[in-house]
Motif scaffolding. Structure first.
Motif, PDB file in Angstrom:
ATOM      1  N   GLU A  15      -0.970  14.877  -7.945  1.00  0.00           N
ATOM      2  CA  GLU A  15      -0.513  16.252  -7.701  1.00  0.00           C
ATOM      3  C   GLU A  15       0.409  16.725  -8.829  1.00  0.00           C
ATOM      4  N   LYS A  16       0.008  16.526 -10.072  1.00  0.00           N
ATOM      5  CA  LYS A  16       0.839  16.862 -11.234  1.00  0.00           C
ATOM      6  C   LYS A  16       1.281  18.318 -11.235  1.00  0.00           C
ATOM      7  N   LEU A  74       6.373  21.832 -11.016  1.00  0.00           N
ATOM      8  CA  LEU A  74       7.174  22.982 -10.585  1.00  0.00           C
ATOM      9  C   LEU A  74       8.604  22.584 -10.201  1.00  0.00           C
ATOM     10  N   VAL A  75       8.828  21.300  -9.955  1.00  0.00           N
ATOM     11  CA  VAL A  75      10.149  20.808  -9.570  1.00  0.00           C
ATOM     12  C   VAL A  75      10.927  20.496 -10.845  1.00  0.00           C
ATOM     13  N   ASP A 128       0.821  -1.203   0.000  1.00  0.00           N
ATOM     14  CA  ASP A 128       0.000   0.000   0.000  1.00  0.00           C
ATOM     15  C   ASP A 128       0.859   1.258   0.000  1.00  0.00           C
ATOM     16  N   ASP A 129       1.946   1.258   0.764  1.00  0.00           N
ATOM     17  CA  ASP A 129       2.822   2.432   0.823  1.00  0.00           C
ATOM     18  C   ASP A 129       3.450   2.726  -0.531  1.00  0.00           C
ATOM     19  N   TRP A 130       3.922   1.694  -1.214  1.00  0.00           N
ATOM     20  CA  TRP A 130       4.563   1.889  -2.516  1.00  0.00           C
ATOM     21  C   TRP A 130       3.560   2.420  -3.530  1.00  0.00           C
ATOM     22  N   LEU A 131       2.370   1.853  -3.537  1.00  0.00           N
ATOM     23  CA  LEU A 131       1.334   2.302  -4.465  1.00  0.00           C
ATOM     24  C   LEU A 131       0.943   3.746  -4.164  1.00  0.00           C
ATOM     25  N   ASN A 132       0.822   4.086  -2.898  1.00  0.00           N
ATOM     26  CA  ASN A 132       0.491   5.454  -2.507  1.00  0.00           C
ATOM     27  C   ASN A 132       1.586   6.422  -2.959  1.00  0.00           C
ATOM     28  N   ASP A 133       2.846   6.030  -2.775  1.00  0.00           N
ATOM     29  CA  ASP A 133       3.966   6.878  -3.193  1.00  0.00           C
ATOM     30  C   ASP A 133       3.967   7.107  -4.703  1.00  0.00           C
ATOM     31  N   CYS A 134       3.517   6.138  -5.460  1.00  0.00           N
ATOM     32  CA  CYS A 134       3.454   6.287  -6.914  1.00  0.00           C
ATOM     33  C   CYS A 134       2.273   7.141  -7.353  1.00  0.00           C
ATOM     34  N   LEU A 135       1.188   7.082  -6.620  1.00  0.00           N
ATOM     35  CA  LEU A 135      -0.013   7.816  -7.003  1.00  0.00           C
ATOM     36  C   LEU A 135       0.055   9.296  -6.648  1.00  0.00           C
ATOM     37  N   VAL A 136       0.797   9.655  -5.608  1.00  0.00           N
ATOM     38  CA  VAL A 136       0.861  11.060  -5.190  1.00  0.00           C
ATOM     39  C   VAL A 136       1.371  11.958  -6.319  1.00  0.00           C
ATOM     40  N   PRO A 137       2.507  11.646  -6.969  1.00  0.00           N
ATOM     41  CA  PRO A 137       2.951  12.515  -8.072  1.00  0.00           C
ATOM     42  C   PRO A 137       1.948  12.570  -9.226  1.00  0.00           C
ATOM     43  N   TYR A 138       1.241  11.476  -9.479  1.00  0.00           N
ATOM     44  CA  TYR A 138       0.263  11.473 -10.562  1.00  0.00           C
ATOM     45  C   TYR A 138      -0.920  12.392 -10.229  1.00  0.00           C
TER      46      TYR A 138
END
Length: 52
Positions: free
Chosen positions: A26-27, A32-33, A14-24
């Motif tokens: 919050e595009k 901005l980075v 769940d943590d890995w999937l969440n980490d992948c979904l956050v950048p998607y």
């Protein structure tokens, strides 16, 4: 989460999937980075095999 990840079909956590979904999701924020900053961050990280 149950639609995307099924316990018997996927081993991703769940943590890995969440980490992948956050950048998607919050595009706008991640756009901005600069790419150079991201590349430098990962270049400074140690290889997992070196840290064992």
């Amino acid at each position: 989460m149950k639609i995307v990840k099924h316990r018997l079909r996927s081993k991703m956590g769940d943590d890995w999937l969440n980490d992948c979904l956050v950048p998607y999701i919050e595009k706008e924020v991640f756009d901005l980075v600069p790419n150079e900053v991201v590349m430098q961050h990962y270049q400074k990280m140690q290889n997992r095999m070196q840290s064992l």
